[in-house]
Design an enzyme around this catalytic site. Structure first.
Site, PDB file in Angstrom:
ATOM      1  N   SER A 144       4.856  -7.081  -1.453  1.00  0.00           N
ATOM      2  CA  SER A 144       4.343  -7.181  -0.087  1.00  0.00           C
ATOM      3  C   SER A 144       4.828  -8.484   0.536  1.00  0.00           C
ATOM      4  CB  SER A 144       2.809  -7.156  -0.141  1.00  0.00           C
ATOM      5  OG  SER A 144       2.288  -7.374   1.148  1.00  0.00           O
ATOM      6  N   ALA A 145       5.362  -8.395   1.764  1.00  0.00           N
ATOM      7  CA  ALA A 145       5.930  -9.591   2.403  1.00  0.00           C
ATOM      8  C   ALA A 145       4.871 -10.629   2.752  1.00  0.00           C
ATOM      9  CB  ALA A 145       6.692  -9.186   3.669  1.00  0.00           C
ATOM     10  N   HIS A 146       3.700 -10.159   3.214  1.00  0.00           N
ATOM     11  CA  HIS A 146       2.758 -11.154   3.770  1.00  0.00           C
ATOM     12  C   HIS A 146       2.042 -11.970   2.709  1.00  0.00           C
ATOM     13  CE1 HIS A 146      -1.310  -9.025   3.510  1.00  0.00           C
ATOM     14  NE2 HIS A 146      -0.496  -8.017   3.251  1.00  0.00           N
ATOM     15  N   CYS A 167     -13.022  -6.746   1.427  1.00  0.00           N
ATOM     16  CA  CYS A 167     -12.328  -5.469   1.596  1.00  0.00           C
ATOM     17  C   CYS A 167     -11.792  -5.355   3.006  1.00  0.00           C
ATOM     18  CB  CYS A 167     -13.197  -4.308   1.183  1.00  0.00           C
ATOM     19  SG  CYS A 167     -14.504  -3.967   2.315  1.00  0.00           S
ATOM     20  N   THR A 208       0.848  -1.196   0.000  1.00  0.00           N
ATOM     21  CA  THR A 208       0.000   0.000   0.000  1.00  0.00           C
ATOM     22  C   THR A 208       0.887   1.251   0.000  1.00  0.00           C
ATOM     23  OG1 THR A 208      -1.821  -1.121   1.110  1.00  0.00           O
ATOM     24  CG2 THR A 208      -1.744   1.279   1.331  1.00  0.00           C
TER      25      THR A 208
END
Ligand code: PLP
Length: 376
Positions: free
Chosen positions: A193-195, A318, A73
């Protein structure tokens, strides 16, 4: 609730890998600020730089091109706030990108997509024609988080570069699942993004190619070569590095994930020929299936599956936890009745046949039998 859980929501977040967990914990126990010149600081710096090399290798970048962030993000927001006069993008991008684009002050050019969600090259060519001499950006995800649909990024990026545009890709869902080599692609910026690859949430990266300049979104200290201020999240970064190394070695193993995903879809079709698999007419990520059974409601199905021990998402899960109508499916022209029924099943490297069998049994009960009762 059944004790045994089957996790099929890897596109939302992947289970933390043991190696990422161990690296993050070891880093948490390390005292020292990576900017400090003393031994403690140098040890913390070494952890960050080791992770930087691993993240760079995942996408074929140079370590110096990796800027650690709090996630994709932030990476998306950093790129989109880059002082662009014009931004070309697909209406199927992730919310973090769409919101940042709207806030950027740039003129937005939404690209035409087909019914599968694939950007139309002729439409892009038409938009490019009017942008000569402008500071403009093409921002296109590698693959969609809801449908798994893969964009022909190489072809579209090359077209944009010929017109002098900068090119960004949100590669969050492609990393670790598709081979990504940014050295051979015309990309200036890449968000990670790591996750999504088994690292800790709250850690990510923006790859900024050497030739591209970008002002920092977060201003303050001189960390990350003055490209992102703030003391580094050493534990998150170390976990990300470990996850990136593991994900890189796993890309080839995704053949098995594809086999399981295809088996799931063929069984669903056999059980309910009217089921719709969104994006199935084009290239998709090997792990993702966005499927809809007309006459059911996604949120009811997600709850019923959860009670049966299966974790999946409604088409557009979401961040608030509520289910909004999916802007991705709307942009693809999917009928409201189908969009309202769409659930996303996403697999990962540790998904096994037994998980798919459990999903199919629960889906049969939750979707088909419930619908039959409603119809009766
Ligand atoms: N981009 C895509 C395509 C995603 O799927 C996500 C996460 O859902 C993000 C960006 C945001 O990533 P993060 O959670 O690291 O901020």
């Amino acid at each position: 609730m059944p004790a045994k859980r089957t996790y099929l929501d890897w596109n939302a977040t992947a289970p933390l890998r043991a190696t990422a967990r161990a690296s993050a914990i070891a880093a948490l126990c390390c005292t020292g600020n990576p900017s400090s010149p003393h031994a403690e600081g140098r040890r913390a710096r070494a952890l960050v730089e080791e992770a930087r090399e691993k993240v760079a290798l995942l996408v074929g970048a140079e370590p110096a091109e990796v800027v650690f962030t709090s996630g994709a993000t932030e990476a998306n927001n950093t790129v989109l706030a880059g002082g662009w006069e014009a931004i070309l993008l697909s209406p199927t991008e992730h919310d973090s990108l769409l919101a940042a684009a709207h806030a950027s002050g740039a003129r937005l050019h939404f690209l035409a997509i087909d019914g599968q969600g694939v950007v139309d090259a002729a439409g892009l060519a038409a938009q490019l024609a009017g942008l000569a001499g402008r500071r403009a950006l093409l921002s296109l995800q590698i693959a969609n988080n809801e449908t798994g649909v893969v964009q022909p990024l190489g072809e579209l990026a090359a077209m944009a570069k010929r017109h002098g545009l900068f090119v960004h890709s949100d590669a969050v869902q492609g990393a670790g699942r598709l081979a990504i080599d940014i050295a051979t692609r015309d990309l200036d910026f890449v968000s990670l993004s790591a996750h999504k690859i088994g690292g800790p949430a709250g850690s990510g990266a923006l790859i900024v190619r050497r030739r591209a300049e970008l002002a920092p979104l977060l201003k303050g200290g001189g960390q990350e070569r003055r490209r992102r201020a703030g003391t580094e999240n050493i534990a998150g970064i170390a976990g990300f590095g470990a996850a990136a190394a593991a994900a890189r070695s796993e890309v080839d193993a995704f053949g098995n994930v594809l086999r399981l995903r295809d088996w799931l879809e063929s069984e669903v079709r056999a059980m309910a020929p009217e089921a719709v698999i969104l994006g199935a007419g084009t290239e998709r990520l090997p792990n993702t299936s966005c499927l809809a059974l007309p006459g059911t409601r996604a949120e009811t199905l997600v709850i019923a599956l959860d009670l049966a021990g299966i974790a999946v998402s409604a088409g557009a899960a979401c961040s608030s936890g509520k289910v909004a109508s999916s802007h991705v499916l709307r942009a693809m022209g999917v009928a409201d009745e189908i969009a309202a029924a769409a659930i996303r099943v996403s697999l990962g490297a540790t998904t096994r046949e037994a998980d798919i069998a459990r999903f199919l049994a629960a889906w049969d009960e939750a979707a088909l039998r419930t619908r039959r009762r409603l119809v009766a």
